[in-house]
Motif scaffolding. Structure first.
Motif, short mmCIF file in Angstrom:
data_model
loop_
_atom_site.label_atom_id
_atom_site.label_comp_id
_atom_site.label_asym_id
_atom_site.label_seq_id
_atom_site.Cartn_x
_atom_site.Cartn_y
_atom_site.Cartn_z
N ASP A 65 0.82 -1.22 0.00
CA ASP A 65 0.00 0.00 0.00
C ASP A 65 0.85 1.26 0.00
OD1 ASP A 65 -2.48 -1.28 -0.07
OD2 ASP A 65 -2.62 -1.39 2.10
N LYS A 66 2.01 1.23 -0.61
CA LYS A 66 2.93 2.36 -0.58
C LYS A 66 2.31 3.62 -1.19
CE LYS A 66 7.80 3.44 -1.30
NZ LYS A 66 9.09 2.95 -1.77
N VAL A 67 1.51 3.47 -2.24
CA VAL A 67 0.85 4.62 -2.87
C VAL A 67 -0.12 5.26 -1.88
CG1 VAL A 67 -0.72 5.32 -4.72
CG2 VAL A 67 1.16 3.73 -5.20
N TRP A 68 -0.85 4.43 -1.14
CA TRP A 68 -1.79 4.94 -0.13
C TRP A 68 -1.05 5.70 0.95
CZ3 TRP A 68 -2.89 4.66 5.04
CH2 TRP A 68 -4.19 4.98 5.44
N TRP A 69 0.04 5.13 1.44
CA TRP A 69 0.84 5.78 2.49
C TRP A 69 1.43 7.09 1.98
CZ3 TRP A 69 0.06 4.74 7.29
CH2 TRP A 69 -0.34 3.45 7.67
N ARG A 70 1.85 7.13 0.73
CA ARG A 70 2.40 8.35 0.15
C ARG A 70 1.34 9.45 0.15
NH1 ARG A 70 6.59 10.92 -2.85
NH2 ARG A 70 5.78 13.03 -2.87
N GLU A 71 0.13 9.09 -0.23
CA GLU A 71 -0.96 10.07 -0.23
C GLU A 71 -1.21 10.60 1.19
OE1 GLU A 71 -5.71 10.35 -1.37
OE2 GLU A 71 -4.52 8.70 -2.18
N LEU A 72 -1.15 9.73 2.18
CA LEU A 72 -1.33 10.14 3.57
C LEU A 72 -0.23 11.13 3.99
CD1 LEU A 72 -2.89 9.29 6.40
CD2 LEU A 72 -0.66 8.29 6.82
N VAL A 73 1.01 10.80 3.68
CA VAL A 73 2.12 11.68 4.05
C VAL A 73 1.99 13.03 3.33
CG1 VAL A 73 4.63 11.99 3.82
CG2 VAL A 73 3.71 9.85 4.72
N ASP A 74 1.56 13.02 2.08
CA ASP A 74 1.35 14.29 1.38
C ASP A 74 0.29 15.14 2.08
OD1 ASP A 74 3.29 14.21 -0.61
OD2 ASP A 74 1.98 13.23 -2.06
N LEU A 75 -0.77 14.52 2.56
CA LEU A 75 -1.80 15.27 3.30
C LEU A 75 -1.22 15.86 4.59
CD1 LEU A 75 -4.97 13.02 2.89
CD2 LEU A 75 -4.57 15.28 1.88
N VAL A 76 -0.37 15.10 5.26
CA VAL A 76 0.29 15.60 6.48
C VAL A 76 1.17 16.80 6.12
CG1 VAL A 76 1.97 15.08 8.29
CG2 VAL A 76 0.22 13.39 7.68
N LEU A 77 1.99 16.65 5.11
CA LEU A 77 2.90 17.73 4.72
C LEU A 77 2.15 18.94 4.20
CD1 LEU A 77 5.77 15.62 3.11
CD2 LEU A 77 5.72 16.70 5.39
N ASP A 78 1.01 18.74 3.56
CA ASP A 78 0.18 19.87 3.12
C ASP A 78 -0.20 20.76 4.30
OD1 ASP A 78 0.18 19.05 0.47
OD2 ASP A 78 -1.84 18.19 0.55
N GLN A 79 -0.39 20.14 5.46
CA GLN A 79 -0.79 20.89 6.65
C GLN A 79 0.37 21.56 7.37
OE1 GLN A 79 -3.78 18.77 9.21
NE2 GLN A 79 -3.42 17.15 7.71
N VAL A 80 1.50 20.88 7.45
CA VAL A 80 2.60 21.41 8.28
C VAL A 80 3.72 22.08 7.48
CG1 VAL A 80 2.19 19.78 10.16
CG2 VAL A 80 3.83 19.20 8.37
N ALA A 81 3.81 21.77 6.21
CA ALA A 81 4.89 22.35 5.38
C ALA A 81 4.43 22.43 3.93
CB ALA A 81 6.15 21.50 5.51
N PRO A 82 3.38 23.21 3.67
CA PRO A 82 2.79 23.24 2.32
C PRO A 82 3.74 23.72 1.22
CG PRO A 82 1.86 24.98 3.68
CD PRO A 82 2.71 24.13 4.58
N SER A 83 4.78 24.44 1.57
CA SER A 83 5.68 24.97 0.54
C SER A 83 6.82 24.02 0.17
CB SER A 83 6.27 26.31 1.00
OG SER A 83 7.04 26.13 2.17
#
Length: 119
Positions: A65-83
């Motif tokens: 499920d690496k693609v799923w986990w990548r999407e999750l991490v992107d959502l996290v980073l969108d919140q804490v480090a969007p740039s």
């Protein structure tokens, strides 16, 4: 007679040694970022609730499920480090993905051995 018992491993048989925020903060320091563990913890739980449920399957998941986990991490980073750049996001994800497979990141709950022996 019991023929089989199925367990959801994470959160049932074992758990993290620290919070997700602690682990993500460690990973951020490994890739040259300084992200707050509490912000990461909150962002992770928000992202987790936003993620689609993974479908039930009858064997190992493709690429863990690496693609799923990548999407999750992107959502996290969108919140804490969007740039963050795509390269920084890729680096963070790959290091985090490997980190969660390392010894010492997970711990077996103390009662698991006894319960499994009784079963």
């Amino acid at each position: 007679m019991i023929k089989a018992i199925f367990f959801d491993a994470a959160g049932t048989l074992f758990g993290l040694t620290k919070t997700v925020g602690d682990h993500y903060a460690y990973v951020s320091s490994q890739v040259g970022l300084d992200l707050d563990r509490q912000d990461l913890e909150r962002a992770f739980h928000t992202a987790w609730r936003q993620m689609p449920q993974r479908p039930a399957i009858d064997g190992p998941s493709e690429n863990d499920d690496k693609v799923w986990w990548r999407e999750l991490v992107d959502l996290v980073l969108d919140q804490v480090a969007p740039s963050l750049t795509a390269l920084d996001r890729d680096n963070f994800f790959e290091i985090a993905y490997e980190h969660f497979a390392e010894a010492g990141v997970w711990k077996l709950y103390p009662e698991v051995r006894e319960v499994l022996e009784k079963l």
